[in-house]
Design a protein around this motif. Structure first.
Motif, PDB file in Angstrom:
ATOM      1  N   ARG A  58       0.657  -1.401  -0.055  1.00 38.04           N
ATOM      2  CA  ARG A  58      -0.414  -0.149  -0.089  1.00 38.04           C
ATOM      3  C   ARG A  58       0.271   1.516   0.066  1.00 38.04           C
ATOM      4  N   HIS A  59       1.486   1.158   1.118  1.00 38.56           N
ATOM      5  CA  HIS A  59       2.768   2.536   1.049  1.00 38.56           C
ATOM      6  C   HIS A  59       3.295   2.822  -0.541  1.00 38.56           C
ATOM      7  N   VAL A  60       3.840   1.225  -1.102  1.00 32.97           N
ATOM      8  CA  VAL A  60       4.474   1.522  -2.771  1.00 32.97           C
ATOM      9  C   VAL A  60       3.288   2.133  -3.571  1.00 32.97           C
ATOM     10  N   ALA A  61       2.142   1.566  -3.513  1.00 33.04           N
ATOM     11  CA  ALA A  61       0.897   1.827  -4.411  1.00 33.04           C
ATOM     12  C   ALA A  61       0.899   3.458  -4.220  1.00 33.04           C
ATOM     13  N   ASP A  62       0.874   4.128  -2.974  1.00 34.47           N
ATOM     14  CA  ASP A  62       0.050   5.241  -2.964  1.00 34.47           C
ATOM     15  C   ASP A  62       1.967   6.332  -2.832  1.00 34.47           C
ATOM     16  N   ALA A  63       2.927   5.693  -2.193  1.00 37.32           N
ATOM     17  CA  ALA A  63       4.312   6.121  -3.221  1.00 37.32           C
ATOM     18  C   ALA A  63       4.221   7.067  -4.542  1.00 37.32           C
ATOM     19  N   MET A  64       4.281   5.856  -5.122  1.00 35.01           N
ATOM     20  CA  MET A  64       3.927   6.092  -6.675  1.00 35.01           C
ATOM     21  C   MET A  64       2.721   6.977  -7.185  1.00 35.01           C
ATOM     22  N   ARG A  69       1.698  12.688  -9.132  1.00 33.40           N
ATOM     23  CA  ARG A  69       1.707  14.046  -9.225  1.00 33.40           C
ATOM     24  C   ARG A  69       2.638  15.252  -8.906  1.00 33.40           C
ATOM     25  N   ALA A  70       3.201  14.659  -8.161  1.00 34.50           N
ATOM     26  CA  ALA A  70       4.799  15.415  -7.932  1.00 34.50           C
ATOM     27  C   ALA A  70       5.591  15.952  -9.194  1.00 34.50           C
ATOM     28  N   GLY A  71       5.784  14.569 -10.667  1.00 32.68           N
ATOM     29  CA  GLY A  71       6.498  14.598 -11.704  1.00 32.68           C
ATOM     30  C   GLY A  71       5.600  15.200 -12.460  1.00 32.68           C
ATOM     31  N   LEU A  72       4.260  15.629 -12.555  1.00 31.68           N
ATOM     32  CA  LEU A  72       3.401  15.922 -13.350  1.00 31.68           C
ATOM     33  C   LEU A  72       3.388  17.855 -12.776  1.00 31.68           C
ATOM     34  N   GLU A  73       3.720  18.276 -12.128  1.00 30.25           N
ATOM     35  CA  GLU A  73       4.053  19.729 -11.732  1.00 30.25           C
ATOM     36  C   GLU A  73       4.916  19.970 -12.476  1.00 30.25           C
ATOM     37  N   ALA A  74       5.974  19.764 -12.435  1.00 29.32           N
ATOM     38  CA  ALA A  74       7.478  19.913 -12.963  1.00 29.32           C
ATOM     39  C   ALA A  74       8.641  19.315 -12.915  1.00 29.32           C
ATOM     40  N   ASP A  75       9.277  19.871 -14.068  1.00 30.07           N
ATOM     41  CA  ASP A  75      10.317  18.697 -13.963  1.00 30.07           C
ATOM     42  C   ASP A  75      11.506  18.737 -13.031  1.00 30.07           C
ATOM     43  N   GLY A  76      11.714  17.972 -12.519  1.00 28.96           N
ATOM     44  CA  GLY A  76      12.591  16.776 -11.525  1.00 28.96           C
ATOM     45  C   GLY A  76      11.949  17.736  -9.893  1.00 28.96           C
ATOM     46  N   ALA A 267      -4.846  17.692 -15.481  1.00 29.14           N
ATOM     47  CA  ALA A 267      -4.376  16.891 -14.702  1.00 29.14           C
ATOM     48  C   ALA A 267      -2.554  16.955 -14.865  1.00 29.14           C
ATOM     49  N   ILE A 268      -2.324  18.012 -16.289  1.00 29.94           N
ATOM     50  CA  ILE A 268      -0.546  18.067 -16.476  1.00 29.94           C
ATOM     51  C   ILE A 268      -0.129  19.180 -16.380  1.00 29.94           C
ATOM     52  N   PRO A 269      -0.664  20.063 -14.669  1.00 28.08           N
ATOM     53  CA  PRO A 269       0.152  21.132 -14.754  1.00 28.08           C
ATOM     54  C   PRO A 269       1.735  21.831 -15.742  1.00 28.08           C
ATOM     55  N   LYS A 270       2.942  20.796 -16.068  1.00 23.35           N
ATOM     56  CA  LYS A 270       3.639  21.152 -16.815  1.00 23.35           C
ATOM     57  C   LYS A 270       3.618  21.189 -17.730  1.00 23.35           C
ATOM     58  N   LEU A 271       2.532  21.165 -18.465  1.00 24.23           N
ATOM     59  CA  LEU A 271       2.016  21.228 -19.988  1.00 24.23           C
ATOM     60  C   LEU A 271       2.172  22.526 -20.687  1.00 24.23           C
ATOM     61  N   HIS A 272       2.838  22.646 -20.630  1.00 22.38           N
ATOM     62  CA  HIS A 272       2.364  24.050 -21.910  1.00 22.38           C
ATOM     63  C   HIS A 272       1.893  24.340 -23.506  1.00 22.38           C
ATOM     64  N   GLY A 273       1.441  24.888 -23.857  1.00 23.63           N
ATOM     65  CA  GLY A 273       1.444  25.369 -25.504  1.00 23.63           C
ATOM     66  C   GLY A 273       0.358  24.571 -25.684  1.00 23.63           C
ATOM     67  N   PRO A 274       0.146  24.250 -27.045  1.00 22.12           N
ATOM     68  CA  PRO A 274      -1.206  24.089 -27.662  1.00 22.12           C
ATOM     69  C   PRO A 274      -1.834  22.978 -27.295  1.00 22.12           C
ATOM     70  N   ASN A 284       4.328   8.972 -20.365  1.00 22.53           N
ATOM     71  CA  ASN A 284       5.798   8.136 -19.867  1.00 22.53           C
ATOM     72  C   ASN A 284       5.563   8.012 -18.548  1.00 22.53           C
ATOM     73  N   THR A 285       5.724   7.308 -17.458  1.00 25.17           N
ATOM     74  CA  THR A 285       6.168   7.941 -16.364  1.00 25.17           C
ATOM     75  C   THR A 285       7.614   7.554 -15.810  1.00 25.17           C
ATOM     76  N   GLU A 286       7.937   6.382 -17.019  1.00 22.35           N
ATOM     77  CA  GLU A 286       9.851   6.086 -16.188  1.00 22.35           C
ATOM     78  C   GLU A 286       9.791   5.377 -14.452  1.00 22.35           C
ATOM     79  N   TRP A 287       8.623   4.730 -14.471  1.00 25.34           N
ATOM     80  CA  TRP A 287       8.355   4.106 -13.153  1.00 25.34           C
ATOM     81  C   TRP A 287       9.765   2.800 -12.901  1.00 25.34           C
ATOM     82  N   GLY A 288      11.056   2.818 -13.936  1.00 26.36           N
ATOM     83  CA  GLY A 288      12.648   2.306 -13.567  1.00 26.36           C
ATOM     84  C   GLY A 288      13.031   3.431 -12.662  1.00 26.36           C
ATOM     85  N   ALA A 289      13.464   4.838 -12.224  1.00 26.71           N
ATOM     86  CA  ALA A 289      13.209   5.033 -11.412  1.00 26.71           C
ATOM     87  C   ALA A 289      12.938   5.632 -10.055  1.00 26.71           C
ATOM     88  N   PHE A 290      11.821   5.308  -9.747  1.00 22.87           N
ATOM     89  CA  PHE A 290      11.000   4.861  -8.744  1.00 22.87           C
ATOM     90  C   PHE A 290      12.065   4.741  -7.424  1.00 22.87           C
TER      91      PHE A 290
END
Ligand code: BGC
Length: 494
Positions: A58-64, A69-76, A267-274, A284-290
């Motif tokens: 559960r902890h892993v699912a919640d952290a994922m 959400r954090a990654g969708l806010e802004a890069d880095g 739901a993607i705040p970091k998406l700008h543009g058209p 693409n989550t690139e979840w390998g880095a989780f």
């Protein structure tokens, strides 16, 4: 102690050992392992350290979900890069014409052509070829690698005939599946962030991989244009969605691992543009880095420290095919050193990083013979001795512990993604049939891993909700998926 590991030779995941080895003796000498008794505490500690009871899952699912959400806010902002794919239109079934795909992500690259016939005829014909990439090119220069690929593609394109037909005057269009972390800047361009899975090609990181391929195709005199650059997860999602509208997530569990899903653009705040026409985009989550909350052991930490990318891809190093065999090897080495598991001497080969492969541990777990004959013969290959029955059982338990942790954590990751989607769109994920398209040799060939993954999903979601979540194997869907995305983004459509 940490060993410095040279990039391992990547092999595609399949059961059974390569036939290039010397024949095994028919009668094996059995080593009496009275020390299996002292290996037991190491096994018990391993099982404890790798345990994934419900609260850990559960902890892993919640952290994922939180990292997404954090990654969708802004890069880095997060371990998860949450890369925008710029795929906002998924295949509809109306696609028509001849399209090519190129798939680069492991030791082989695949080229494929598909003739699409629209709603009535769907996929009229496909043809593909697979070329293995020489080991030296995986650590050579960018130009050498892309020249090699473009030349394979040019040879393949020359054989186009029969049902494959390109209207006169048209340029061939290609969907390029590139299965490494890329910062996409549009549907047909993207900058390589870093290589993973043992690739160490110089001069590509920081460059647009489409430009690298285009230049190489030009040098080969090949008139082809990249219409879509996609990650393998994105190709898999598009390929599976062509046949099934309920596909919302795609996961790769092979040499490496990753997941992507359909996100709402609001739901993607970091998406700008058209803005996207559909209001959705594959991310693409690139979840390998989780890395949060994972039950890691000394063996994982040592493997990571000795890897070519220490501190990176921790989830990938815990659950994917490139690493499971290596973790087991490290445990067995400790058992050999501290508890004389294989007799008085520590087998030299067991000290060699990556000498035990994930297909080996998978084959050992499939062994249903009374005397664990397959286990005995694989261990003989790797250690030079044939251990007694108790030792063989201990080895199987070690394999099971590592596969179980991997499968269950992968399941928790999937639930994390679904949970995030459900929280944003109540009822639209858990309240109806939702399909997770799955590909990769680890998932395909390792039945225990597969069932541990499913168990974790069911435990986390409960019996009712989990009935709505269908995990479907979508074999080699990413090639066709990339070709379909080339069609969706064809320059002749606009
Ligand atoms: C890469 C991903 C890829 C995954 C599966 C990972 O190592 O970073 O981009 O999707 O492997 O091939």
């Amino acid at each position: 102690m940490s060993l410095t590991v040279a990039p391992p030779v990547l092999r595609s995941f399949h059961s059974g050992r390569s036939s290039g080895r010397p024949p095994r003796p028919r009668v094996l000498m059995t080593v009496r392992s009275s020390n299996t008794v002292s290996a037991a505490p190491i096994l018990i500690k391993l099982q404890r350290d790798c345990a994934t009871p419900l609260p850990v899952l559960r902890h892993v699912a919640d952290a994922m979900a939180a990292d997404m959400r954090a990654g969708l806010e802004a890069d880095g902002r997060s371990d998860l890069k949450m890369i925008l794919s710029y795929v906002d239109a998924l295949p509809t079934g109306n696609e028509k014409g001849l399209f090519y795909a190129l798939d680069l992500g492991g030791t082989n690259f695949r080229v494929l052509r598909v003739q699409l016939g629209g709603k009535d005829e769907h996929v009229v014909a496909t043809e593909f070829e697979q070329v293995s990439i020489p080991q030296e090119l995986m650590s050579g220069t960018s130009e050498e690698l892309f020249d090699f690929i473009a030349s394979g593609l040019a040879t393949f394109a020359q054989k186009e005939a029969g049902k494959f037909c390109l209207p006169q005057g048209r340029t061939r269009e290609l969907g390029f599946t590139f299965s490494f972390p890329v910062k996409q800047t549009s549907i047909d361009s993207g900058i390589l962030i870093k290589w993973t899975k043992g690739f160490a090609v110089s001069g590509t990181a920081g460059k647009d991989v489409v430009a690298c391929l285009n230049e190489a195709m030009k040098r080969q005199g090949l008139n082809m244009r990249v219409s879509a650059l996609v990650n393998d997860t994105v190709g898999t999602l598009a390929g599976a969605r062509y046949w099934d509208n309920d596909v919302m997530v795609a996961v790769i569990l092979g040499t490496g691992t990753n997941a992507c899903y359909v996100e709402r653009v609001d739901a993607i705040p970091k998406l700008h543009g058209p803005n996207s026409k559909s209001g959705r985009m594959i991310v693409n989550t690139e979840w390998g880095a989780f890395s949060h909350g994972l039950p890691l052991t000394e063996f994982d930490r040592e493997m990571d420290a000795g890897s070519i990318n220490p501190g990176e891809q921790i989830f990938e190093k815990t659950i994917s095919g490139m690493y499971l065999g290596e973790i087991v090897r490290r445990v067995l080495l400790k058992m050999a050193e501290d508890a004389r598991l294989f007799g008085d001497c520590v087998p030299e080969k067991l000290r060699m990083p990556f000498s035990l492969r994930t297909p080996d541990i998978c084959a050992m777990q499939q062994d249903s013979s009374k005397d664990f004959e397959v286990v005995g013969s694989i261990l003989h290959d790797v250690t030079g001795v044939s251990p007694d029955l108790i030792t063989r059982k201990i080895v199987v338990d070690v394999c099971d512990t590592i596969a179980k942790r991997g499968g269950r954590l992968a399941g928790a990751g999937i639930v994390g993604i679904l949970q995030k989607m459900e929280d944003d769109s109540k009822g639209l994920v858990f309240g109806k049939r939702t399909v997770v398209a799955m590909d990769g040799g680890l998932y395909e060939h390792y039945p225990q891993y597969r069932s541990y993954l499913q168990d974790a999903v069911t435990e986390l979601l409960g019996p009712e909700t989990s009935k709505n979540i269908v995990i479907e194997h979508s074999k080699d869907g990413s090639g066709i998926g990339a070709a379909l995305l080339a069609a969706t983004n064809s320059m002749y459509q606009h």
